[in-house]
Write an enzyme that holds these catalytic residues in place. Sequence first.
Site, PDB file in Angstrom:
ATOM      1  N   SER A   1      37.863  16.022  42.423  1.00  0.00           N
ATOM      2  CA  SER A   1      37.095  16.839  43.356  1.00  0.00           C
ATOM      3  C   SER A   1      35.851  17.400  42.673  1.00  0.00           C
ATOM      4  CB  SER A   1      38.016  17.973  43.846  1.00  0.00           C
ATOM      5  OG  SER A   1      37.339  18.853  44.697  1.00  0.00           O
TER       6      SER A   1
ATOM      7  N   SER B   1      25.266  22.142  50.861  1.00  0.00           N
ATOM      8  CA  SER B   1      24.540  22.931  51.853  1.00  0.00           C
ATOM      9  C   SER B   1      23.861  24.174  51.311  1.00  0.00           C
ATOM     10  CB  SER B   1      25.490  23.349  52.959  1.00  0.00           C
ATOM     11  OG  SER B   1      26.389  24.308  52.458  1.00  0.00           O
TER      12      SER B   1
ATOM     13  N   ARG C   1      30.026  42.146  54.497  1.00  0.00           N
ATOM     14  CA  ARG C   1      29.341  41.318  55.482  1.00  0.00           C
ATOM     15  C   ARG C   1      29.169  42.037  56.809  1.00  0.00           C
ATOM     16  NH1 ARG C   1      31.417  35.178  54.150  1.00  0.00           N
ATOM     17  NH2 ARG C   1      30.210  35.076  52.230  1.00  0.00           N
TER      18      ARG C   1
ATOM     19  N   LYS D   1      27.494  21.618  63.643  1.00  0.00           N
ATOM     20  CA  LYS D   1      26.217  21.925  63.004  1.00  0.00           C
ATOM     21  C   LYS D   1      25.109  21.130  63.700  1.00  0.00           C
ATOM     22  CE  LYS D   1      28.636  23.857  59.142  1.00  0.00           C
ATOM     23  NZ  LYS D   1      29.291  23.728  57.840  1.00  0.00           N
TER      24      LYS D   1
ATOM     25  N   THR E   1      48.434  21.611  66.952  1.00  0.00           N
ATOM     26  CA  THR E   1      47.422  22.525  67.468  1.00  0.00           C
ATOM     27  C   THR E   1      46.849  21.956  68.760  1.00  0.00           C
ATOM     28  OG1 THR E   1      45.490  23.827  66.803  1.00  0.00           O
ATOM     29  CG2 THR E   1      45.457  21.515  66.188  1.00  0.00           C
ATOM     30  N   THR E   2      46.435  22.841  69.642  1.00  0.00           N
ATOM     31  CA  THR E   2      45.891  22.426  70.932  1.00  0.00           C
ATOM     32  C   THR E   2      44.612  21.613  70.744  1.00  0.00           C
ATOM     33  OG1 THR E   2      46.845  24.386  71.947  1.00  0.00           O
ATOM     34  CG2 THR E   2      45.064  23.317  73.155  1.00  0.00           C
TER      35      THR E   2
ATOM     36  N   THR F   1      30.124  32.665  48.631  1.00  0.00           N
ATOM     37  CA  THR F   1      29.531  31.431  49.168  1.00  0.00           C
ATOM     38  C   THR F   1      28.718  30.717  48.083  1.00  0.00           C
ATOM     39  OG1 THR F   1      29.441  32.515  51.313  1.00  0.00           O
ATOM     40  CG2 THR F   1      28.155  30.508  51.083  1.00  0.00           C
TER      41      THR F   1
ATOM     42  N   HIS G   1      26.745  18.302  56.426  1.00  0.00           N
ATOM     43  CA  HIS G   1      25.347  18.755  56.530  1.00  0.00           C
ATOM     44  C   HIS G   1      24.367  17.596  56.625  1.00  0.00           C
ATOM     45  CE1 HIS G   1      26.055  23.047  56.204  1.00  0.00           C
ATOM     46  NE2 HIS G   1      27.094  22.679  55.475  1.00  0.00           N
TER      47      HIS G   1
ATOM     48  N   THR H   1      31.180  17.155  60.999  1.00  0.00           N
ATOM     49  CA  THR H   1      31.397  18.243  61.954  1.00  0.00           C
ATOM     50  C   THR H   1      30.602  17.977  63.217  1.00  0.00           C
ATOM     51  OG1 THR H   1      31.281  20.635  62.310  1.00  0.00           O
ATOM     52  CG2 THR H   1      29.455  19.660  61.129  1.00  0.00           C
TER      53      THR H   1
HETATM   54  C1  LIG Z   1      30.664  24.142  57.434  1.00  0.00           C
HETATM   55  C2  LIG Z   1      31.301  23.135  56.499  1.00  0.00           C
HETATM   56  C3  LIG Z   1      32.525  22.546  56.793  1.00  0.00           C
HETATM   57  C4  LIG Z   1      33.348  22.996  57.953  1.00  0.00           C
HETATM   58  O1  LIG Z   1      32.846  22.537  59.153  1.00  0.00           O
HETATM   59  P1  LIG Z   1      33.131  23.370  60.480  1.00  0.00           P
HETATM   60  O2  LIG Z   1      33.037  22.390  61.567  1.00  0.00           O
HETATM   61  O3  LIG Z   1      32.100  24.460  60.532  1.00  0.00           O
HETATM   62  O4  LIG Z   1      34.518  23.954  60.349  1.00  0.00           O
HETATM   63  C5  LIG Z   1      32.998  21.530  55.973  1.00  0.00           C
HETATM   64  N1  LIG Z   1      32.305  21.130  54.900  1.00  0.00           N
HETATM   65  C6  LIG Z   1      31.133  21.694  54.562  1.00  0.00           C
HETATM   66  C7  LIG Z   1      30.407  21.212  53.356  1.00  0.00           C
HETATM   67  C8  LIG Z   1      30.598  22.725  55.341  1.00  0.00           C
HETATM   68  O5  LIG Z   1      29.460  23.324  54.994  1.00  0.00           O
END
Ligand SMILES: *Cc1c(COP(=O)(O)O)cnc(C)c1O
Length: 409
Positions: free
Chosen positions: A137, A189, A21, A248, A277-278, A363, A217, A245
């Site tokens: 899962s 995704s 990469r 994104k 964690t902070t 990926t 996503h 998230t």
């Molecule tokens: C990117 C992704 C995550 C993680 O989200 P981040 O906020 O980037 O850590 C979780 N699930 C899926 C399906 C993703 O594509």
Amino acid sequence: MDYQAAFESAVRRVRAEGRYRVFADLMRYKGQFPRARWRRPDGDVRDVTVWCSNDYLGMGQVPCVVESMKSAIDTVGSGAGGTRNISGTTRYHVELEASLADLHQKEAALLFTSGYIANEATLATLGKILPGLIIYSDELNHASMIEGVKGARCEKHVWRHNDVAHLEELLKVAPIDAPKVIAFESVYSMDGDIGPIKEVCDLAEKYNALTYLDEVHAVGLYGQRGAGIAERDGLMHRVDIIEGTLGKAFGVMGGYIAADGAICDAIRSMASGFIFTTALPPALAAGARASVEYLKASHHLREKHQERAETLKNRLRDAGYPVMDSITHIVPVQVGDPVLCKRISDRLLEEHDIYVQPINYPTVPRGTERLRLTPTPLHSDEMFDALINALDDVWEESAAAGDSGLASA
Ligand SMILES: *Cc1c(COP(=O)(O)O)cnc(C)c1O
């Protein structure tokens, strides 16, 4: 043990498979997204169009988001200065959680430092809270869910991707009173397909399971207020835990779950990845909240986004490119070979100022390497023209060169 040699040989193996990469060194131009400045490894600098960002709507540059981040920094400074429990909870975190709970019409929401951590920490903790838990899962679940399931240290079953008949076969043989969690995604995704949310919720009811849905996503992008596919399809109230998230479509950073108060309270109290964690910097929480609220009221952006994706798929198909069967905003173009995929991507960047990162194993499965295009509402028809002209130039030639290149490799 020769440590140096071990690390070098690990990288050699990755290189030999054509999946080493190289990160593109970019500076986005605020106000001109998806344009960015790319710095070549030799130091040369050049303007490019970004075609592979997960900032799907360009929210990372919207004035209300940027200004609320600046204003938070001016008010309280940079970092949170502690974990959520020990001085790190600010007004910004509390308001963002309320905004997310409202988005998903749940009693509560809980912030994590990323979507990855939200998945890993929540799923692992469900294993601690529910003795004898069985997790089901989907086989294409994201790496963060897979890690969470492993961390739950409980019985687990992997169901064939989107195959509810297979899921039911697995559910049927478990004791009816055993606690169960079904974990899956809405928008996958890499292929751009969608999980069967209604059917999974039906099965969950029948077999007394909880549902855990990753809408990473889809949040910001689907539904009347941007809560995701479950909102669009009128199913939000049937999903027990929605995970999303802020990094994104919302254009900032961070992750969360939204669920019943009791669920969030238990995860908050027991999840190692939440407790130790902070907290997110207040400015991120402020920016994310501005973005979430903005998108609740900006359905026109979602419509424009869908139109752009649909138009790009049609234009690519008309031009003869193998667009994969996506029913969402993701536009994957199959290449099927890691070396070729990288060569096409390199030439698009070097010769045409078009940046689309090659997507290779791990990926996606080997043999399905692809270019994954993510057109935003800010990708113009002129940019579409430039992309297709560039592909016309590099596609066949790269494939032809690939034959000899691969043979001699
Ligand atoms: C990117 C992704 C995550 C993680 O989200 P981040 O906020 O980037 O850590 C979780 N699930 C899926 C399906 C993703 O594509």
